[in-house]
Design a protein around this motif. Sequence first.
Motif, mmCIF file in Angstrom:
data_model
loop_
_atom_site.group_PDB
_atom_site.id
_atom_site.type_symbol
_atom_site.label_atom_id
_atom_site.label_comp_id
_atom_site.label_asym_id
_atom_site.label_seq_id
_atom_site.Cartn_x
_atom_site.Cartn_y
_atom_site.Cartn_z
ATOM 1 N N ASN A 253 40.292 29.149 34.975
ATOM 2 C CA ASN A 253 39.519 29.139 36.097
ATOM 3 C C ASN A 253 40.236 29.273 37.443
ATOM 4 O O ASN A 253 39.941 29.891 38.282
ATOM 5 N N GLY A 254 41.391 28.667 37.478
ATOM 6 C CA GLY A 254 42.124 28.608 38.401
ATOM 7 C C GLY A 254 42.665 30.098 38.914
ATOM 8 O O GLY A 254 42.603 30.619 40.037
ATOM 9 N N THR A 255 43.238 30.837 37.843
ATOM 10 C CA THR A 255 43.713 31.961 38.081
ATOM 11 C C THR A 255 42.435 32.873 38.522
ATOM 12 O O THR A 255 42.871 33.824 39.291
ATOM 13 N N HIS A 256 41.328 32.918 37.711
ATOM 14 C CA HIS A 256 40.187 33.652 37.748
ATOM 15 C C HIS A 256 39.800 33.427 39.537
ATOM 16 O O HIS A 256 39.707 34.540 40.019
ATOM 17 N N SER A 257 39.610 32.547 39.974
ATOM 18 C CA SER A 257 39.366 32.531 41.323
ATOM 19 C C SER A 257 40.317 32.955 42.322
ATOM 20 O O SER A 257 40.056 33.717 43.357
ATOM 21 N N ALA A 258 41.792 32.813 42.021
ATOM 22 C CA ALA A 258 42.901 33.597 42.618
ATOM 23 C C ALA A 258 42.481 34.949 42.626
ATOM 24 O O ALA A 258 42.601 35.671 43.812
ATOM 25 N N LEU A 259 42.394 35.606 41.407
ATOM 26 C CA LEU A 259 42.035 37.041 41.200
ATOM 27 C C LEU A 259 41.012 37.411 42.207
ATOM 28 O O LEU A 259 40.752 38.349 42.671
ATOM 29 N N ALA A 260 39.836 36.548 42.119
ATOM 30 C CA ALA A 260 38.780 36.996 42.793
ATOM 31 C C ALA A 260 38.915 37.060 44.370
ATOM 32 O O ALA A 260 38.603 38.146 44.730
ATOM 33 N N TYR A 261 39.575 36.201 44.911
ATOM 34 C CA TYR A 261 39.715 36.343 46.360
ATOM 35 C C TYR A 261 40.748 37.317 46.687
ATOM 36 O O TYR A 261 40.558 38.208 47.566
ATOM 37 N N LEU A 262 41.996 37.423 46.045
ATOM 38 C CA LEU A 262 42.871 38.503 46.286
ATOM 39 C C LEU A 262 42.582 39.738 45.810
ATOM 40 O O LEU A 262 42.854 40.689 46.815
ATOM 41 N N GLY A 263 41.810 39.741 44.801
ATOM 42 C CA GLY A 263 41.179 41.239 44.416
ATOM 43 C C GLY A 263 40.282 41.785 45.336
ATOM 44 O O GLY A 263 40.245 42.980 45.552
ATOM 45 N N SER A 264 39.617 40.665 45.734
ATOM 46 C CA SER A 264 38.411 41.239 46.853
ATOM 47 C C SER A 264 39.145 41.791 48.032
ATOM 48 O O SER A 264 38.669 42.765 48.594
ATOM 49 N N ILE A 315 34.653 44.080 29.457
ATOM 50 C CA ILE A 315 34.051 42.982 30.201
ATOM 51 C C ILE A 315 34.202 43.365 31.753
ATOM 52 O O ILE A 315 35.438 42.951 32.257
ATOM 53 N N ARG A 316 33.075 43.847 32.280
ATOM 54 C CA ARG A 316 32.897 43.774 33.645
ATOM 55 C C ARG A 316 32.613 42.419 34.717
ATOM 56 O O ARG A 316 31.565 42.394 35.071
ATOM 57 N N HIS A 317 33.478 41.913 34.665
ATOM 58 C CA HIS A 317 33.488 40.546 35.507
ATOM 59 C C HIS A 317 33.641 40.656 37.041
ATOM 60 O O HIS A 317 34.677 40.758 37.226
ATOM 61 N N ARG A 318 32.540 40.273 37.461
ATOM 62 C CA ARG A 318 32.441 40.919 39.096
ATOM 63 C C ARG A 318 33.271 39.629 39.899
ATOM 64 O O ARG A 318 33.054 38.576 39.504
ATOM 65 N N LEU A 319 34.167 40.315 40.842
ATOM 66 C CA LEU A 319 34.732 39.237 41.475
ATOM 67 C C LEU A 319 33.868 38.486 42.345
ATOM 68 O O LEU A 319 34.066 37.171 42.761
ATOM 69 N N SER A 320 32.791 39.062 42.796
ATOM 70 C CA SER A 320 31.888 38.531 43.776
ATOM 71 C C SER A 320 31.327 37.214 42.834
ATOM 72 O O SER A 320 31.062 36.173 43.590
ATOM 73 N N GLN A 321 30.966 37.341 41.690
ATOM 74 C CA GLN A 321 30.567 36.206 40.850
ATOM 75 C C GLN A 321 31.481 34.855 40.947
ATOM 76 O O GLN A 321 30.992 33.952 41.143
ATOM 77 N N ILE A 322 32.807 35.341 40.547
ATOM 78 C CA ILE A 322 33.643 34.324 40.202
ATOM 79 C C ILE A 322 34.118 33.722 41.483
ATOM 80 O O ILE A 322 34.288 32.500 41.489
ATOM 81 N N GLY A 323 33.919 34.488 42.668
ATOM 82 C CA GLY A 323 34.482 33.990 43.861
ATOM 83 C C GLY A 323 33.361 33.170 44.584
ATOM 84 O O GLY A 323 33.607 32.353 45.560
ATOM 85 N N SER A 324 32.182 33.144 44.143
ATOM 86 C CA SER A 324 30.940 32.619 44.679
ATOM 87 C C SER A 324 31.048 31.033 44.577
ATOM 88 O O SER A 324 31.635 30.639 43.509
ATOM 89 N N ASP A 325 30.413 30.009 45.411
ATOM 90 C CA ASP A 325 30.717 28.765 45.284
ATOM 91 C C ASP A 325 32.031 28.099 45.458
ATOM 92 O O ASP A 325 32.322 26.975 44.744
ATOM 93 N N GLY A 326 32.934 28.657 45.940
ATOM 94 C CA GLY A 326 34.246 28.439 46.052
ATOM 95 C C GLY A 326 34.475 26.853 46.631
ATOM 96 O O GLY A 326 35.413 26.280 46.264
ATOM 97 N N SER A 327 33.661 26.474 47.616
ATOM 98 C CA SER A 327 33.815 25.069 47.959
ATOM 99 C C SER A 327 33.435 24.251 46.800
ATOM 100 O O SER A 327 34.271 23.044 47.060
ATOM 101 N N GLY A 416 44.208 44.308 53.793
ATOM 102 C CA GLY A 416 44.229 44.561 52.310
ATOM 103 C C GLY A 416 45.379 44.909 51.635
ATOM 104 O O GLY A 416 45.473 45.487 50.499
ATOM 105 N N ARG A 417 46.289 44.341 52.002
ATOM 106 C CA ARG A 417 47.870 44.541 51.452
ATOM 107 C C ARG A 417 48.205 43.412 50.542
ATOM 108 O O ARG A 417 49.163 42.707 51.240
#
Length: 431
Positions: A253-264, A315-327, A416-417
């Motif tokens: 999950n930790g990596t997932h969240s990191a990929l969500a924000y950086l990928g976005s 598996i098209r796992h959207r970054l917006s789904q994983i990045g939601s509720d970050g707090s 975006g870099r």
Amino acid sequence: MKRLSWSTVDIDRAGRRPKIVHFGLGAFHRAHQAVYTEAAGEPWGIAAVAPRSTDVVTALREQDCFYTVTDTTTRVVGSIVEALHLGNDAARVGELLASEDVTVVTLTITEKGYRGGPVIGALASGLAGRFRRGGAPITVISCDNMTGNGRVLERAVRESVTGPGRDRVLAWLAESVAFPSTVVDRIVPATSPEHRARAAEALGLDDAVPVFAEPYRQWVLEDVFAAEIPPWDGARFVPDVTPFEQQKLRLLNGTHSALAYLGSAAGHETIAEVLESQWGERFVRGFGAEAAAALPGDHGPYVEQLVERFRNPDIRHRLSQIGSDGSLKLPERWFGTLRDAGGKPLLELALAGWARATEPDVKTGMTDPLAEELATCWRAPDDVEAVRRLLRLVGAPDDVTLPKSVARHLPALRAGRVEFLTHLITSNGAQ
Ligand code: CS2
């Protein structure tokens, strides 16, 4: 095309009855606990309760609660025998929770469900009803991504018991209701319209609520039960889930969240897309190594497996789904590493990715119950102060130098870099 239903599937479900009440009727439950329960056979059936959506309840009822799960193949699942809505079917939910025949409750209500949402209230009053009806023992199992989810759930339920006789109900809860902690794992993105078309093609029948999941699944449960549970084949029962929990929350999950924000920040939409980028795989290995350094044991093979799992193009796992509720997610996924690890350049980068996603004018499609408060943190004189406020708001461990180490990445991320920042990966020693 005909709809999935009793008359169109070849599954004998007559011997199943609702012996499990489940709260949270999302894709994850349908591809995880419901699949384990399917394999457990009769008499195990699930009465599944949707806290909010009436659509999923209506859709399931229209197809006699059958639906499909697609991983390597498409299969019909028949373990859900009743679909209920928490508000509209409150009396039936209460009746089931009081019934001796029901011996298990499971929950997938996400992290925010434990903070004063309607499910905990309904569960607490349902259990109080059970106590008054004779108090048959029962096991209540949180299947959400939180440290010590059993303890969190138990506390939330106890706090929600109100009214006369409260003390007696609390004493009964302590004696007759078990709240094992669990670790659940299966990547199951929210179902999209495209999934419906693909399921129909595979099945030759229309399924309004199909689920697409990766082949991998895992379920680790703390071995404390108050009443009979199904023979959940493949589940693992252990005295203490902590090592599994840390591995899963911090690495997957930790990596997932990191990929969500950086990928976005880099303009990507899904995890598989990030893994295809020039930095994605290296980032998973680097972030994994950083987080694993603070844990006992060798997590190399687990991280390699994550690379494979995240890469899965089906598996098209959207970054917006994983990045939601970050707090609510970040404290579970990142703060342990933040506290325990030595050098953590990639986690600092990930924190910058999250901070950027909270900026009021940034469009990520991510939502958060604290969105307004997070946006307010940006009314600060500079980035370092904004990050300091953000970290404080979500309860990050105190570290005076952290805001600066995080904020220094913001200009590049705003442009975006992300690939430019991957020199951090190699400087971290990971390939
Ligand atoms: C994901 C999880 O949406 C998210 O936050 O990190 O749903 C993840 O896919 C599951 O925990 C995998 O078991």
